[in-house]
Scaffold this motif. Structure first.
Motif, PDB file in Angstrom:
ATOM      1  N   UNK A 152      13.316   0.909   5.534  1.00 33.56           N
ATOM      2  CA  UNK A 152      12.295   1.915   5.236  1.00 33.56           C
ATOM      3  C   UNK A 152      11.531   1.521   3.965  1.00 33.56           C
ATOM      4  N   UNK A 153      12.270   1.136   2.945  1.00 36.34           N
ATOM      5  CA  UNK A 153      11.641   0.700   1.700  1.00 36.34           C
ATOM      6  C   UNK A 153      10.769  -0.527   1.935  1.00 36.34           C
ATOM      7  N   UNK A 154      11.251  -1.461   2.749  1.00 31.15           N
ATOM      8  CA  UNK A 154      10.509  -2.693   3.022  1.00 31.15           C
ATOM      9  C   UNK A 154       9.201  -2.405   3.751  1.00 31.15           C
ATOM     10  N   UNK A 155       9.257  -1.566   4.764  1.00 26.33           N
ATOM     11  CA  UNK A 155       8.045  -1.250   5.534  1.00 26.33           C
ATOM     12  C   UNK A 155       7.008  -0.556   4.657  1.00 26.33           C
ATOM     13  N   UNK A 156       7.430   0.449   3.927  1.00 22.92           N
ATOM     14  CA  UNK A 156       6.468   1.197   3.105  1.00 22.92           C
ATOM     15  C   UNK A 156       6.052   0.418   1.859  1.00 22.92           C
ATOM     16  N   UNK A 157       6.788  -0.623   1.528  1.00 19.70           N
ATOM     17  CA  UNK A 157       6.342  -1.524   0.462  1.00 19.70           C
ATOM     18  C   UNK A 157       5.015  -2.169   0.851  1.00 19.70           C
ATOM     19  N   UNK A 158       4.942  -2.694   2.043  1.00 23.32           N
ATOM     20  CA  UNK A 158       3.698  -3.322   2.500  1.00 23.32           C
ATOM     21  C   UNK A 158       2.630  -2.274   2.815  1.00 23.32           C
ATOM     22  N   UNK A 159       3.040  -1.077   3.216  1.00 22.88           N
ATOM     23  CA  UNK A 159       2.072   0.001   3.404  1.00 22.88           C
ATOM     24  C   UNK A 159       1.393   0.333   2.074  1.00 22.88           C
ATOM     25  N   UNK A 160       2.195   0.519   1.037  1.00 26.10           N
ATOM     26  CA  UNK A 160       1.627   0.805  -0.275  1.00 26.10           C
ATOM     27  C   UNK A 160       0.796  -0.341  -0.812  1.00 26.10           C
ATOM     28  N   UNK A 161       1.248  -1.570  -0.593  1.00 24.01           N
ATOM     29  CA  UNK A 161       0.548  -2.745  -1.094  1.00 24.01           C
ATOM     30  C   UNK A 161      -0.861  -2.858  -0.511  1.00 24.01           C
ATOM     31  N   UNK A 162      -0.968  -2.785   0.826  1.00 23.61           N
ATOM     32  CA  UNK A 162      -2.258  -3.036   1.460  1.00 23.61           C
ATOM     33  C   UNK A 162      -3.129  -1.778   1.541  1.00 23.61           C
ATOM     34  N   UNK A 163      -2.531  -0.607   1.626  1.00 26.10           N
ATOM     35  CA  UNK A 163      -3.343   0.613   1.614  1.00 26.10           C
ATOM     36  C   UNK A 163      -3.995   0.820   0.246  1.00 26.10           C
ATOM     37  N   UNK A 164      -3.285   0.494  -0.793  1.00 25.92           N
ATOM     38  CA  UNK A 164      -3.888   0.650  -2.119  1.00 25.92           C
ATOM     39  C   UNK A 164      -4.993  -0.370  -2.342  1.00 25.92           C
ATOM     40  N   UNK A 165      -4.820  -1.584  -1.848  1.00 28.26           N
ATOM     41  CA  UNK A 165      -5.871  -2.584  -2.041  1.00 28.26           C
ATOM     42  C   UNK A 165      -7.122  -2.215  -1.251  1.00 28.26           C
ATOM     43  N   UNK A 166      -6.960  -1.522  -0.109  1.00 30.40           N
ATOM     44  CA  UNK A 166      -8.119  -1.022   0.633  1.00 30.40           C
ATOM     45  C   UNK A 166      -8.783   0.117  -0.131  1.00 30.40           C
ATOM     46  N   UNK A 167      -7.955   0.976  -0.727  1.00 33.12           N
ATOM     47  CA  UNK A 167      -8.481   2.132  -1.459  1.00 33.12           C
ATOM     48  C   UNK A 167      -9.330   1.698  -2.652  1.00 33.12           C
ATOM     49  N   UNK A 168      -8.858   0.724  -3.404  1.00 33.82           N
ATOM     50  CA  UNK A 168      -9.601   0.313  -4.595  1.00 33.82           C
ATOM     51  C   UNK A 168     -10.817  -0.532  -4.253  1.00 33.82           C
ATOM     52  N   UNK A 169     -10.989  -0.911  -2.994  1.00 33.31           N
ATOM     53  CA  UNK A 169     -12.191  -1.631  -2.594  1.00 33.31           C
ATOM     54  C   UNK A 169     -13.363  -0.683  -2.329  1.00 33.31           C
ATOM     55  N   UNK A 170     -13.081   0.627  -2.269  1.00 31.68           N
ATOM     56  CA  UNK A 170     -14.174   1.584  -2.126  1.00 31.68           C
ATOM     57  C   UNK A 170     -15.061   1.518  -3.363  1.00 31.68           C
ATOM     58  N   UNK A 171     -16.377   1.539  -3.183  1.00 30.60           N
ATOM     59  CA  UNK A 171     -17.275   1.356  -4.340  1.00 30.60           C
ATOM     60  C   UNK A 171     -17.019   2.355  -5.467  1.00 30.60           C
ATOM     61  N   UNK A 172     -16.790   3.618  -5.143  1.00 31.17           N
ATOM     62  CA  UNK A 172     -16.612   4.620  -6.193  1.00 31.17           C
ATOM     63  C   UNK A 172     -15.222   4.567  -6.822  1.00 31.17           C
ATOM     64  N   UNK A 205      12.756  10.159   2.651  1.00 31.85           N
ATOM     65  CA  UNK A 205      11.521  10.340   1.887  1.00 31.85           C
ATOM     66  C   UNK A 205      11.576   9.586   0.565  1.00 31.85           C
ATOM     67  N   UNK A 206      12.756   9.547  -0.066  1.00 33.20           N
ATOM     68  CA  UNK A 206      12.883   8.830  -1.329  1.00 33.20           C
ATOM     69  C   UNK A 206      12.730   7.326  -1.117  1.00 33.20           C
ATOM     70  N   UNK A 207      13.308   6.815  -0.038  1.00 30.94           N
ATOM     71  CA  UNK A 207      13.134   5.397   0.271  1.00 30.94           C
ATOM     72  C   UNK A 207      11.675   5.082   0.587  1.00 30.94           C
ATOM     73  N   UNK A 208      10.996   6.003   1.246  1.00 31.78           N
ATOM     74  CA  UNK A 208       9.580   5.825   1.549  1.00 31.78           C
ATOM     75  C   UNK A 208       8.762   5.765   0.245  1.00 31.78           C
ATOM     76  N   UNK A 209       9.046   6.704  -0.662  1.00 32.82           N
ATOM     77  CA  UNK A 209       8.348   6.714  -1.952  1.00 32.82           C
ATOM     78  C   UNK A 209       8.639   5.446  -2.748  1.00 32.82           C
ATOM     79  N   UNK A 210       9.887   4.973  -2.659  1.00 30.60           N
ATOM     80  CA  UNK A 210      10.250   3.753  -3.369  1.00 30.60           C
ATOM     81  C   UNK A 210       9.411   2.577  -2.889  1.00 30.60           C
ATOM     82  N   UNK A 211       9.265   2.460  -1.582  1.00 31.93           N
ATOM     83  CA  UNK A 211       8.457   1.367  -1.049  1.00 31.93           C
ATOM     84  C   UNK A 211       6.996   1.473  -1.469  1.00 31.93           C
ATOM     85  N   UNK A 212       6.451   2.678  -1.464  1.00 29.05           N
ATOM     86  CA  UNK A 212       5.042   2.867  -1.820  1.00 29.05           C
ATOM     87  C   UNK A 212       4.788   2.498  -3.279  1.00 29.05           C
TER      88      UNK A 212
END
Length: 328
Positions: free
Chosen positions: A56-76, A299-306
């Motif tokens: 769970x931690x491993x999966x959400x690690x990559x979710x947090x990694x790539x979702x955040x990089x998409x988020x910060x690519x927004x112009x604003x 949920x805690x493992x999910x948060x850890x990965x994110x």
């Protein structure tokens, strides 16, 4: 393994899609890997990941990694925390939403800490962990105070050296008194002790030749002449040494304190005191949060990965930037 694979995967994706990132040389990547191993060891040990890490931690690690990089690519969203006064409405909405989610997750973790019977140290340790932020602010204020009020520095080293000089002066005065009470057969030793004390009058008395001979005796110079070793102390000079007052000692100490030497400061030059800006980076914020996602709940493992994924995006893209940046 994850410390190396995560940043490497991010750099591959960032290179393919030309995402925002800093250029890094081979040395920069090596530094990131070594620092990542160090930081990861600390958080995996103190954050209890050795017992709670799972798929769970491993999966959400990559979710947090790539979702955040998409988020910060927004112009604003291409903003930084120090420039919060110029944020757009969209940036405020996204960041406040993120703060709300962190607070909700914190509430659940506090409840789990209470159920686990560790609340009595869970919250104090959170305050201690955030000390890296508020203590940095205090240090920055102290630095500004030094620049404005104490351009010579806080004087910690000066006080340390003053204490050493005072003790050294007292020891030499004691040695001089002890030497005066020894038999005449130890005349050479007496002369050496007296000559060492004469060195303390440097800058007060202009007897350069006699002082140089005293220094040779004090250091045990093998080339010192026998006539110098047997040379008696002049009665007038001996009286001045014996009558060294407290004010004279302080004058001598102050003279020596004015001549402190540092490798990174020119002789008699100003101390390198600079002003700094506090810049809290997202890799630091989420690294702190990672210590408290330590429970064996889904949920805690999910948060850890994110939080680990977002932290990785920060140093993989920009490096382990410091919390304080020098102005100018």
């Amino acid at each position: 393994m994850l410390v190396v694979a995560g940043p490497f995967a991010y750099r591959l994706v960032a290179a393919f899609f030309d995402l925002e990132r800093d250029f890094k040389s081979v040395v920069d990547h090596f530094d990131d890997v070594t620092n990542g191993l160090l930081y990861s060891y600390v958080v995996f040990t103190l954050g209890n990941y050795a017992h709670t890490f799972s798929w769970v931690t491993l999966v959400f690690y990559f979710v947090g990694l790539f979702c955040y990089c998409i988020l910060v690519e927004l112009p604003f969203m291409r903003v930084s925390l120090p420039g919060w006064r110029t944020w757009s409405t969209g940036a405020w909405v996204v960041n406040l939403t993120g703060v709300a989610l962190v607070l909700v997750a914190a509430g659940f973790h506090i409840r789990w800490a209470y159920l686990a019977g560790i609340l009595q140290w869970y919250l104090p340790l959170f305050v201690l962990a955030t000390a890296t932020v508020w203590s940095t602010m205090l240090v920055n204020r102290l630095q500004c105070y030094c620049i404005e009020k104490r351009p010579e520095g806080l004087g910690i080293e000066r006080r340390t050296r003053r204490a050493a000089l005072v003790l050294f002066t007292r020891r030499k005065q004691y040695a001089m008194n002890a030497a005066a009470a020894t038999p005449s057969s130890l005349q050479i030793s007496n002369n050496a002790n007296d000559a060492v004390n004469a060195d303390f009058l440097e800058g007060i008395e202009a007897r350069r030749s006699s002082s140089q001979g005293a220094d040779d005796i004090a250091m045990g110079n093998a080339n010192a002449s026998s006539s110098l070793l047997n040379m008696p102390i002049e009665p007038g000079r001996q009286e001045r040494i014996d009558s060294l007052t407290h004010e004279q000692k302080n004058e001598l100490i102050e003279e020596k304190l004015r001549n402190l030497h540092y490798l990174n400061v020119q002789t008699n030059g100003p101390l390198p005191l600079y002003r700094y800006n506090l810049h809290l980076h997202h890799w630091q914020i989420f690294y702190i949060l990672a210590f408290f996602t330590r429970f064996d709940e889904f949920a805690s493992k999910m948060c850890a990965g994110v939080v680990l994924g977002i932290c990785t995006q920060g140093y993989a893209a920009y490096g382990f930037d410091p919390m304080m940046n020098r102005k100018g």
